[in-house]
Design an enzyme around this catalytic site. Structure first.
Site, PDB file in Angstrom:
ATOM      1  N   ASN A   9       0.857  -1.184   0.000  1.00 49.95           N
ATOM      2  CA  ASN A   9       0.000   0.000   0.000  1.00 49.95           C
ATOM      3  C   ASN A   9       0.894   1.235   0.000  1.00 49.95           C
ATOM      4  OD1 ASN A   9      -1.785   2.056   0.547  1.00 49.95           O
ATOM      5  ND2 ASN A   9      -2.348   1.334   2.593  1.00 49.95           N
ATOM      6  N   LYS A  11       0.052   4.252  -0.219  1.00 49.18           N
ATOM      7  CA  LYS A  11      -0.620   5.403   0.415  1.00 49.18           C
ATOM      8  C   LYS A  11      -0.447   6.670  -0.432  1.00 49.18           C
ATOM      9  CE  LYS A  11      -0.173   3.133   4.825  1.00 49.18           C
ATOM     10  NZ  LYS A  11      -0.128   3.213   6.273  1.00 49.18           N
ATOM     11  N   HIS A  95      -9.527   0.981   4.861  1.00 52.65           N
ATOM     12  CA  HIS A  95      -8.248   1.185   5.544  1.00 52.65           C
ATOM     13  C   HIS A  95      -8.468   2.103   6.748  1.00 52.65           C
ATOM     14  CE1 HIS A  95      -4.194   2.420   6.493  1.00 52.65           C
ATOM     15  NE2 HIS A  95      -3.799   1.326   5.872  1.00 52.65           N
ATOM     16  N   GLU A  97      -6.889   4.464   8.001  1.00 51.19           N
ATOM     17  CA  GLU A  97      -6.698   5.910   7.792  1.00 51.19           C
ATOM     18  C   GLU A  97      -7.964   6.534   7.218  1.00 51.19           C
ATOM     19  OE1 GLU A  97      -3.102   5.420   5.570  1.00 51.19           O
ATOM     20  OE2 GLU A  97      -2.069   4.843   7.422  1.00 51.19           O
ATOM     21  N   GLU A 167      -5.408  -5.192  10.475  1.00 52.83           N
ATOM     22  CA  GLU A 167      -4.370  -4.186  10.693  1.00 52.83           C
ATOM     23  C   GLU A 167      -4.662  -3.434  11.988  1.00 52.83           C
ATOM     24  OE1 GLU A 167      -2.380  -2.898   6.811  1.00 52.83           O
ATOM     25  OE2 GLU A 167      -4.257  -1.809   6.914  1.00 52.83           O
ATOM     26  N   GLY A 173       2.393   2.123  10.717  1.00 54.02           N
ATOM     27  CA  GLY A 173       3.325   3.233  10.570  1.00 54.02           C
ATOM     28  C   GLY A 173       4.017   3.628  11.860  1.00 54.02           C
ATOM     29  N   SER A 212       3.397  -2.301  10.249  1.00 52.97           N
ATOM     30  CA  SER A 212       4.849  -2.322  10.445  1.00 52.97           C
ATOM     31  C   SER A 212       5.501  -3.659  10.095  1.00 52.97           C
ATOM     32  CB  SER A 212       5.211  -1.894  11.876  1.00 52.97           C
ATOM     33  OG  SER A 212       4.773  -0.575  12.134  1.00 52.97           O
TER      34      SER A 212
HETATM   35  P1  PGA Z   1       2.786   0.163   7.624  1.00 53.71           P
HETATM   36  O1  PGA Z   1       1.317   0.339   7.016  1.00 53.71           O
HETATM   37  O2  PGA Z   1       3.351  -1.109   7.059  1.00 53.71           O
HETATM   38  O3  PGA Z   1       3.541   1.379   7.195  1.00 53.71           O
HETATM   39  O4  PGA Z   1       2.642   0.074   9.110  1.00 53.71           O
HETATM   40  C1  PGA Z   1       0.462  -0.753   6.813  1.00 53.71           C
HETATM   41  C2  PGA Z   1      -0.836  -0.285   6.206  1.00 53.71           C
HETATM   42  O5  PGA Z   1      -1.331   0.789   6.571  1.00 53.71           O
HETATM   43  O6  PGA Z   1      -1.421  -0.961   5.337  1.00 53.71           O
END
Ligand code: PGA
Length: 251
Positions: A9, A11, A95, A97, A167, A173, A212
């Protein structure tokens, strides 16, 4: 045996130039033949990425989709039929976010999930709890409810042609990864929830872990019985790191 999947992803990262660099590096990676690989670029660059990765095993998906599948008057949105036209085969739905920052509700996500499938896209449904919810002991209830909202609205059968990504919000992140045991506990609960409705769907459902994931922790996570791969954020912007995570899934 479920086929593992590793999805990147990207983003809201990148420029035309950096996307060209990344796809150039992805093109020369020898991805394991026994896994599925996908990337989710910013929508602006989907056409370019589809073009660049043509002939490779890497599928391309979108990070978001409009709630109605057909084109129409909905300024700023992209219809699932347009994503298909652009060469996408998958789309992220829900997601964290988008749930947390943009306020997407379970109801809205059901519409997006259905719109995706109506156009033939595979939805990757993202679910997960916040740190506060985990500390309050609500993890399984929260994740269960996010899944239930889709099942109740659309039926268990829709999950046959979908992927689910667990997740934990606190791991995204942040560099804080769920331990393989913590992730496995939630994945097993998700599979049990599916099994209570339909054993075949539960057996076939691919459950990805996200939060992560990097080359250093991927193998341990992917070795758990109910973890069928990963949804990778930050680490997917580095082709070498992403390739190493894919190799971990292939082993
Ligand atoms: P990350 O994000 O690997 O940077 O923690 C995962 C995601 O949001 O899909």
């Amino acid at each position: 045996m479920r086929r593992k999947m590793v999805a990147g992803n990207w983003k809201m990262h990148g420029t035309g130039a950096s996307v060209d660099e990344l796809t150039k590096s992805l093109k020369v990676i020898d991805f394991p033949v026994n896994i599925d690989v996908a990337v989710f670029p910013p929508s602006l660059y989907i056409g370019k990425v589809v073009e660049a990765l043509r002939g490779t095993p890497v599928a391309v998906g979108a990070q978001n989709v409009a709630r109605q599948p057909e084109q129409g008057a909905l300024t700023g949105e992209i219809a699932s039929s347009q994503l298909v036209d652009a060469g996408c085969t998958l789309v992220l739905v829900g997601h964290s976010e988008r749930r947390q920052v943009l306020g997407e509700s379970d109801g809205e996500l059901c519409l997006k999930f259905a719109a995706a499938q109506q156009a033939g896209l595979v939805p990757v449904l993202c679910i997960g709890e916040t740190l506060q919810q985990r500390e309050a002991g609500e993890t399984l209830a929260v994740v269960g409810q996010q899944l239930t909202s889709i099942i109740d609205a659309l039926g268990i059968e829709v999950l046959k042609q979908a992927v689910i990504a667990y997740e934990p919000v606190w791991a995204i992140g942040t560099g804080l990864t769920a331990t393989p045991e913590q992730a496995q506990e939630v994945h097993a609960a998700i599979r049990a929830q599916l099994a209570a409705r339909n054993a075949e769907v539960a057996q076939g459902a691919r459950l990805l872990y996200g939060g992560s994931v990097k080359a250093a922790n991927a193998a341990d996570l992917f070795s758990m019985p109910d973890i069928d791969g990963g949804l990778i954020g930050g680490a997917s912007l580095n082709a070498d790191e992403f390739g190493a995570i894919c190799r971990a899934a292939g082993n």
